[in-house]
Scaffold this active site. Sequence first.
Site, PDB file in Angstrom:
ATOM      1  N   LYS A  53      -1.235   1.967  -4.508  1.00  0.00           N
ATOM      2  CA  LYS A  53      -0.736   3.058  -4.454  1.00  0.00           C
ATOM      3  C   LYS A  53      -0.547   4.472  -4.252  1.00  0.00           C
ATOM      4  O   LYS A  53       0.260   5.815  -4.632  1.00  0.00           O
ATOM      5  CB  LYS A  53      -2.113   3.538  -6.663  1.00  0.00           C
ATOM      6  CG  LYS A  53      -1.042   2.848  -7.469  1.00  0.00           C
ATOM      7  CD  LYS A  53      -2.960   2.242  -8.359  1.00  0.00           C
ATOM      8  CE  LYS A  53      -2.602   1.361  -9.119  1.00  0.00           C
ATOM      9  NZ  LYS A  53      -4.427   0.876 -10.201  1.00  0.00           N
ATOM     10  N   GLN A  97      -9.473   3.701 -11.342  1.00  0.00           N
ATOM     11  CA  GLN A  97      -9.694   2.546 -11.582  1.00  0.00           C
ATOM     12  C   GLN A  97     -10.170   1.817 -11.704  1.00  0.00           C
ATOM     13  O   GLN A  97     -11.558   1.554 -11.516  1.00  0.00           O
ATOM     14  CB  GLN A  97      -8.936   2.318  -9.695  1.00  0.00           C
ATOM     15  CG  GLN A  97      -8.653   0.315  -9.518  1.00  0.00           C
ATOM     16  CD  GLN A  97      -7.487   0.216  -9.475  1.00  0.00           C
ATOM     17  OE1 GLN A  97      -6.710   0.648  -9.675  1.00  0.00           O
ATOM     18  NE2 GLN A  97      -7.164  -1.007 -10.098  1.00  0.00           N
ATOM     19  N   ASP A 120      -2.416   7.008 -16.898  1.00  0.00           N
ATOM     20  CA  ASP A 120      -2.533   5.682 -16.983  1.00  0.00           C
ATOM     21  C   ASP A 120      -1.671   5.570 -18.583  1.00  0.00           C
ATOM     22  O   ASP A 120      -2.211   4.027 -19.152  1.00  0.00           O
ATOM     23  CB  ASP A 120      -3.576   4.858 -16.623  1.00  0.00           C
ATOM     24  CG  ASP A 120      -3.539   3.949 -15.451  1.00  0.00           C
ATOM     25  OD1 ASP A 120      -2.475   3.494 -15.091  1.00  0.00           O
ATOM     26  OD2 ASP A 120      -4.347   3.516 -14.930  1.00  0.00           O
TER      27      ASP A 120
END
Lengths: 298, 298
Positions: A53, A97, A120
């Site tokens: 990422k 994460q 997200d």
Amino acid sequence: MTATIIDGKAFAAGVRGQVTTEVERVKAAGITPGLAVVLVGEDPASEVYVGHKHRATIEVGMTSFEHRLPADTSEGDLFALIDRLNADPAVHGILCQFPVPAHLDERRTVARIDPAKDVDGLSVTNAGLLATGGDALVSCTPLGCLMLLRDQLGDMTGLDAVVIGRSNLFGKPMAQLLLRENCTVTIAHSRTQDLAEVCRRADILVAAVGRAQMVRGDWVKPGATVIDVGITRGPHPDKPGKSRLLGDCDFDSCAEVAGAITPVPGGVGPMTIACLLANTLTACCRAHGLEEPQGLTA
Amino acid sequence: MTATIIDGKAFAAGVRGQVTTEVERVKAAGITPGLAVVLVGEDPASEVYVGHKHRATIEVGMTSFEHRLPADTSEGDLFALIDRLNADPAVHGILCQFPVPAHLDERRTVARIDPAKDVDGLSVTNAGLLATGGDALVSCTPLGCLMLLRDQLGDMTGLDAVVIGRSNLFGKPMAQLLLRENCTVTIAHSRTQDLAEVCRRADILVAAVGRAQMVRGDWVKPGATVIDVGITRGPHPDKPGKSRLLGDCDFDSCAEVAGAITPVPGGVGPMTIACLLANTLTACCRAHGLEEPQGLTA
């Protein structure tokens, strides 16, 4: 019939290219989109994902902020960091994460992130905006599937779509997106009776159950578009002791019947990071009242 | 086959009775549940609805707060009232009767109400909680349909449910509720191809489109449970110049095929106010950390 293989890797590269161009436009207005990734602990797989990422964010010209916290970080310290990122005008997207260590709670952590920076798309607010037709940030994998479907099919009005799987992360938002595209949408799952028959009705079949090769060719309506979201590691058929990645669909038999199908790997997978970058750009444009990029949102 | 007629009026009376008993329990703990209804302007139909809600609230032993504001009330004044009600510990539920005058915005008004007091279940937060499996306050009409279905069918696991209509107020939350009950859920709508064929698959058929008598008996699977949410006023067949209420289903032909069916009127309609009372009780119990009543929530 032999299906068109949908090349998610090439399509994702195109999305990243579009994001790069749009980031230049935004920078010309004096703003650099920024994505903050928070990693708690040292899970090796998570380290790899966060690295991917980070590099992808840099490549499209955005700023990447990495925050690595020790595994014993308290909820108070994690939330204090999230609060600082929420308040930081250089940060347009925040991603924690997962999984986090067991003493931390994922739901509470997501709830702490400003919904306008929740790239997200995991928060209750973004789920609610998606469900009520508002400007949600949409979870990256379903958004990626939507982009592939739009590219493949164009107008989806009136098509029968079947989504197998009803997770908050994928199945439920995917169903909402297909409903927005005017599909007739069926959500099937582990308790569905005669799943094969339900699948055979689908013009669009999206499988996200995590059971390798469950969907066989005779479950597929001739000419259907099949999107395979599953990723399971299984034994390699030709290389003893080696493994390979398997989707939820039995690729060979499905590809004989479908009109188009995503392979695993190289189908949906590469879209996820591309959509994370797209969401960060979208969040940045919304935060600054700039025109949103075309084709990168739901 | 002749269908069981689901008596929504009797069932709603039972729900009100249960709410009355639970209100007594809550009062014994020193708390009186309170519902505040806000009416802006003098729409005659709204006046009638607000009157019904007021009387029903009193009947179950709750406190009813009525706030009638003039039609030219500014958004600032309306929001100041909502803020006071949000902060008032005697108020557990807040409902703004829609439609509001054209200079006010329904979405912004709903967003101003504390989601924990949003007993109409209209807010983005409650839609998101419902979509993600949280403790939502659920929109009253779909909640009422769920109660009738549970009473009729018990465990709905694996049944094929078809919802016609995809509104934020009904179709989408109804689909979420049926998914929670482990149904395989299809959402159909005005763009659906061959709606009759889709309906014929349904073990549970819920119609909410507002087109009088659209669903005919030959659209219904033998033995299916049919829930008719539509209410349209049409000419009376026997009394010239008079009108009558019609559902989305052609009752006579559907009742010949269905296993059970709600009539219009007297089916779903009476459940709505009963569920508003149930939601107010639920919101009160949650606010005070009291045990939630059984069977009155999703």
